[in-house]
Write an enzyme that holds these catalytic residues in place. Structure first.
Site, short mmCIF file in Angstrom:
data_model
loop_
_atom_site.label_atom_id
_atom_site.label_comp_id
_atom_site.label_asym_id
_atom_site.label_seq_id
_atom_site.Cartn_x
_atom_site.Cartn_y
_atom_site.Cartn_z
N SER A 7 0.84 -1.20 0.00
CA SER A 7 0.00 0.00 0.00
C SER A 7 0.87 1.25 0.00
O SER A 7 1.65 1.48 0.92
CB SER A 7 -0.91 0.02 1.23
OG SER A 7 -1.36 1.35 1.44
N HIS A 32 -1.16 -1.27 -4.48
CA HIS A 32 -2.42 -0.94 -3.80
C HIS A 32 -2.45 0.55 -3.51
O HIS A 32 -1.61 1.09 -2.79
CB HIS A 32 -2.53 -1.75 -2.50
CG HIS A 32 -3.83 -1.57 -1.78
ND1 HIS A 32 -4.98 -2.27 -2.11
CD2 HIS A 32 -4.19 -0.76 -0.75
CE1 HIS A 32 -5.97 -1.90 -1.31
NE2 HIS A 32 -5.52 -0.97 -0.48
N ASP A 34 -4.59 3.79 -2.12
CA ASP A 34 -5.68 4.13 -1.20
C ASP A 34 -6.17 5.55 -1.40
O ASP A 34 -5.43 6.51 -1.18
CB ASP A 34 -5.19 3.97 0.25
CG ASP A 34 -5.01 2.52 0.62
OD1 ASP A 34 -6.01 1.78 0.59
OD2 ASP A 34 -3.88 2.12 0.92
N MET A 36 -8.71 8.45 -0.19
CA MET A 36 -9.50 8.84 0.98
C MET A 36 -10.03 10.25 0.84
O MET A 36 -9.29 11.15 0.40
CB MET A 36 -8.63 8.76 2.24
CG MET A 36 -8.05 7.38 2.47
SD MET A 36 -7.01 7.39 3.93
CE MET A 36 -6.59 5.65 4.01
N HIS A 65 -8.26 1.36 -4.19
CA HIS A 65 -9.21 1.17 -3.09
C HIS A 65 -9.84 2.52 -2.75
O HIS A 65 -9.19 3.39 -2.16
CB HIS A 65 -8.43 0.59 -1.89
CG HIS A 65 -9.23 0.43 -0.64
ND1 HIS A 65 -8.63 0.17 0.58
CD2 HIS A 65 -10.57 0.47 -0.40
CE1 HIS A 65 -9.57 0.06 1.51
NE2 HIS A 65 -10.75 0.24 0.95
N MET A 67 -11.99 4.87 -0.70
CA MET A 67 -12.66 5.09 0.59
C MET A 67 -13.34 6.46 0.50
O MET A 67 -12.93 7.41 1.17
CB MET A 67 -11.64 5.03 1.73
CG MET A 67 -11.21 3.60 2.04
SD MET A 67 -9.65 3.51 2.91
CE MET A 67 -8.53 3.50 1.50
N MET A 136 -11.77 -5.35 5.29
CA MET A 136 -10.93 -4.45 6.10
C MET A 136 -10.64 -5.13 7.43
O MET A 136 -11.55 -5.53 8.14
CB MET A 136 -11.66 -3.13 6.38
CG MET A 136 -11.75 -2.14 5.22
SD MET A 136 -10.19 -1.60 4.47
CE MET A 136 -9.20 -1.11 5.85
N GLY A 141 -8.78 4.32 7.06
CA GLY A 141 -8.41 5.72 7.26
C GLY A 141 -6.92 5.94 7.46
O GLY A 141 -6.40 6.98 7.07
N GLY A 143 -2.77 4.03 7.92
CA GLY A 143 -1.87 2.89 7.94
C GLY A 143 -1.39 2.63 9.36
O GLY A 143 -1.63 3.44 10.26
N GLY A 144 -0.74 1.52 9.54
CA GLY A 144 -0.07 1.24 10.80
C GLY A 144 -0.96 0.89 11.98
O GLY A 144 -0.55 1.03 13.13
N ASP A 174 -6.90 -6.18 4.15
CA ASP A 174 -6.26 -4.85 4.17
C ASP A 174 -6.25 -4.27 5.58
O ASP A 174 -7.31 -3.97 6.14
CB ASP A 174 -7.05 -3.93 3.22
CG ASP A 174 -6.36 -2.59 3.00
OD1 ASP A 174 -5.25 -2.38 3.55
OD2 ASP A 174 -6.93 -1.76 2.26
N GLY A 176 -3.06 -3.89 8.94
CA GLY A 176 -2.40 -4.61 10.03
C GLY A 176 -1.81 -5.96 9.65
O GLY A 176 -1.56 -6.80 10.51
N GLY A 196 1.12 -2.10 4.12
CA GLY A 196 1.66 -0.75 4.05
C GLY A 196 2.89 -0.61 4.92
O GLY A 196 4.03 -0.72 4.46
C1 DX5 Z 1 -6.28 1.73 5.45
C2 DX5 Z 1 -5.85 1.43 4.03
C3 DX5 Z 1 -4.76 0.45 3.94
C4 DX5 Z 1 -3.50 0.86 4.68
C5 DX5 Z 1 -2.88 -0.38 5.21
O1 DX5 Z 1 -7.43 2.47 5.49
O2 DX5 Z 1 -6.93 0.92 3.26
O3 DX5 Z 1 -4.48 0.03 2.62
O4 DX5 Z 1 -2.59 1.57 3.91
O5 DX5 Z 1 -1.79 -0.03 5.98
P1 DX5 Z 1 -1.09 -1.02 6.99
O6 DX5 Z 1 -0.66 -2.24 6.21
O7 DX5 Z 1 0.05 -0.23 7.51
O8 DX5 Z 1 -2.10 -1.39 8.05
ZN ZN Z 2 -6.44 -0.08 1.24
#
Ligand code: DX5
Ligand code: ZN
Length: 217
Positions: A7, A32, A34, A36, A65, A67, A136, A141, A143-144, A174, A176, A196
């Protein structure tokens, strides 16, 4: 073996070209991306313009993706930007069936994403039309975040539905995903792992991708 989709939310936006090159040279399968809107999710990321630039750097699958609320307004823009797979959130679509047909009619593959609280059964009337379901494993919203354990039950239920129908719909996970939980996620029945932070914040991202491929073999 998992389809691995790093990601770009965790990439270095001051030097995206270097990160694109790194992913291209790696064993990663998909990009991937994202999107938002600051409305459906509390964060704002980037739009079709960045997707278009990234698209030019790669022949790998661009997995976009969304959102965003009212995704139908932007589906054509993402097609023009070069998306191969376009995923919309079930929670954003009042007329989900229509949204799916719109995406497919433009020649893209179609995915539907589910928030942690949305049951996989909510897709039973449209599942046969889908190329992918994105489950999900965190609240969308950022990463991490930490993987929500109940996701494994959702994957198992969805895998059963897909097997019973004899269809080829992929299951993407997607949020964690780490080197520690990737094998368990695949064992539950996933096909695609988004990662990500695990990839981009590691010391050697290319090697981390290779490890994700290896442990899910
Ligand atoms: C979260 C995104 C993910 C995100 C995943 O809303 O859709 O794609 O970047 O990040 P990690 O892998 O760090 O959880
Ligand atoms: Zn995503």
């Amino acid at each position: 073996m998992a389809i691995v989709a790093p990601s770009f939310l965790s990439a270095n936006f001051l030097n995206l070209e270097a990160d694109c090159r790194m992913i291209n040279e790696s064993e990663a399968d998909w990009f991937h991306l994202d999107i938002m809107d600051g409305r459906f999710v509390p964060n704002i990321s980037f739009g079709p313009m960045i997707v278009e630039f990234i698209r030019k750097t790669t022949t790998k699958v661009c997995d976009v993706h969304l959102m965003i609320l009212e995704p139908e307004k932007y589906v054509e823009d993402f097609k023009k930007a070069g998306a191969d797979m376009l995923t919309v959130h079930e929670e954003c679509c009042v007329h989900l069936h229509r949204n799916i047909q719109q995406i497919k009619s433009l020649g893209m593959q179609c995915g539907v994403a589910l928030n942690p609280h949305t049951p996989v059964e909510s897709l039973k009337e449209v599942l046969d039309d889908l190329d992918m379901v994105l489950i999900m494993s965190v609240n969308p919203g950022f990463g991490g975040q930490k993987f929500i354990p109940n996701t494994l039950n959702k994957i198992r239920t969805l895998r059963r539905m897909i097997t019973e129908r004899g269809i080829a719909t992929k299951i993407e996970i997607d949020g964690g995903v780490t080197l520690d939980n990737a094998a368990a996620i695949m064992k539950a029945g996933a096909d695609v792992l988004v990662a990500g932070n695990t990839v981009f914040k590691s010391r050697d991202p290319k090697d981390t991708i290779a490890q994700l491929k290896k442990i899910t073999r």
